[in-house]
Write an enzyme that holds these catalytic residues in place. Sequence first.
Site, PDB file in Angstrom:
ATOM      1  N   TRP A  99       0.828  -1.212   0.000  1.00 40.52           N
ATOM      2  CA  TRP A  99       0.000   0.000   0.000  1.00 40.52           C
ATOM      3  C   TRP A  99       0.856   1.254   0.000  1.00 40.52           C
ATOM      4  O   TRP A  99       0.494   2.259  -0.614  1.00 40.52           O
ATOM      5  CB  TRP A  99      -0.970  -0.039   1.181  1.00 40.52           C
ATOM      6  CG  TRP A  99      -1.791  -1.286   1.148  1.00 40.52           C
ATOM      7  CD1 TRP A  99      -1.776  -2.315   2.032  1.00 40.52           C
ATOM      8  CD2 TRP A  99      -2.721  -1.668   0.115  1.00 40.52           C
ATOM      9  NE1 TRP A  99      -2.623  -3.304   1.633  1.00 40.52           N
ATOM     10  CE2 TRP A  99      -3.223  -2.939   0.459  1.00 40.52           C
ATOM     11  CE3 TRP A  99      -3.170  -1.057  -1.055  1.00 40.52           C
ATOM     12  CZ2 TRP A  99      -4.156  -3.619  -0.322  1.00 40.52           C
ATOM     13  CZ3 TRP A  99      -4.100  -1.731  -1.844  1.00 40.52           C
ATOM     14  CH2 TRP A  99      -4.586  -2.984  -1.486  1.00 40.52           C
ATOM     15  N   ASP A 166      -0.761   6.517   6.897  1.00 39.77           N
ATOM     16  CA  ASP A 166      -1.835   5.591   6.556  1.00 39.77           C
ATOM     17  C   ASP A 166      -1.940   4.597   7.708  1.00 39.77           C
ATOM     18  O   ASP A 166      -1.072   3.755   7.901  1.00 39.77           O
ATOM     19  CB  ASP A 166      -1.494   4.883   5.242  1.00 39.77           C
ATOM     20  CG  ASP A 166      -2.531   3.827   4.851  1.00 39.77           C
ATOM     21  OD1 ASP A 166      -3.489   3.604   5.617  1.00 39.77           O
ATOM     22  OD2 ASP A 166      -2.368   3.231   3.775  1.00 39.77           O
ATOM     23  N   LYS A 190     -11.201  -2.263   9.025  1.00 46.31           N
ATOM     24  CA  LYS A 190     -10.333  -3.014   9.926  1.00 46.31           C
ATOM     25  C   LYS A 190     -10.787  -2.794  11.376  1.00 46.31           C
ATOM     26  O   LYS A 190     -11.399  -3.663  11.962  1.00 46.31           O
ATOM     27  CB  LYS A 190      -8.869  -2.575   9.760  1.00 46.31           C
ATOM     28  CG  LYS A 190      -8.333  -2.666   8.328  1.00 46.31           C
ATOM     29  CD  LYS A 190      -8.146  -4.093   7.873  1.00 46.31           C
ATOM     30  CE  LYS A 190      -7.227  -4.216   6.670  1.00 46.31           C
ATOM     31  NZ  LYS A 190      -7.709  -3.651   5.430  1.00 46.31           N
TER      32      LYS A 190
END
Length: 353
Positions: A99, A166, A190
């Site tokens: 990511w 992030d 999440k």
Amino acid sequence: MQRHNFSAGPCVLPKEVLQKASEALLDFDNGLSLVEISHRSKSFVDIMEQARALALELLGLEGKGYKALFLQGGSSLQFLMVAQNLLEKKAAYLNTGTWADKAIKEAKIYGDILEVASSKAANYNYIPKGYEIPEDYDYFHCTSNNTIFGTQIKKFPKSPIPMVCDMSSDIFSRTLDYSQFDLIYAGAQKNIGPAGTTLVIVKEDILDKVSRKIPSMLDYKAHIDKSSMFNTPPVFAVYTSMLTMQWLKDLGGIAAIEKENDKKSRLMYSEIDLNPLFKGFAAKEDRSDMNATFTLLNDDLKETFDTMWKEAGINGLDGHRSVGGYRASMYNALSLDSVKALVEVMSELESKA
């Protein structure tokens, strides 16, 4: 049979949250469903305001110049929005996983990107350290936890420039000085709620620094000015996220859940290290408390092990194709009993081998 959900995301949510959210789908406002009322109604505006306030409260950022937003497009859109809003000429990125690599790709559209360090050559099995962040760059970007590879930043650098993080896969999971970050973003699926919304925490004084004209939907200021209601928000995802944050607050906040997460990760990694049939993927000092990645050393036992954990009611244990093996995702809502169930299966396999 009790189910133990180790899915990497979308993942396990608190049962009481799921119960309240399901009730709201049927009757939220005098016989009307949550998903059929106006997002401009007082009922939903109150939810949005409560969700935004809870996010800042849990992170200890109330009254410190931050705004909380619930946006759409996932973290993948944030890769672009961060650069749109903050990147004038050049930015520094730490490359610790898939990511982070994707975030770098998007940022390169808008300016020069310096990778201050990368663990890509080692298939991202560790967190680089000892790198320098240049003072003349627009911002520094890092990824706190790497879901695929099971690594996590344990100590963040002191950045001389605005720090963007992030936190999609470990937000609300551990106590940190969150004021060291100028912008935090996290996909909800999440530790926050269902897929469909993304939490963005931004310090207002870092905005309005770029010379480009930013499209309204990609402009943090536009969303701040409209109290995160610039366009129709994902009402169900925001409502469920609010319920999850309230659940966390009622437990005692981040400090309380951190203790539970520590118990789970210690138990999990103890079994991985002590059981001769398994081996961890990530460097020990960088192991994630959220995602334990490991392999079975004897492929001949794979079919047996897979049958055993599935029969034990365990779900979502398969590793990502980039790593292989197994991945036990232990997000906030996963109980210690679920980790015990997995450890028991691993121990039983050892006794049979």
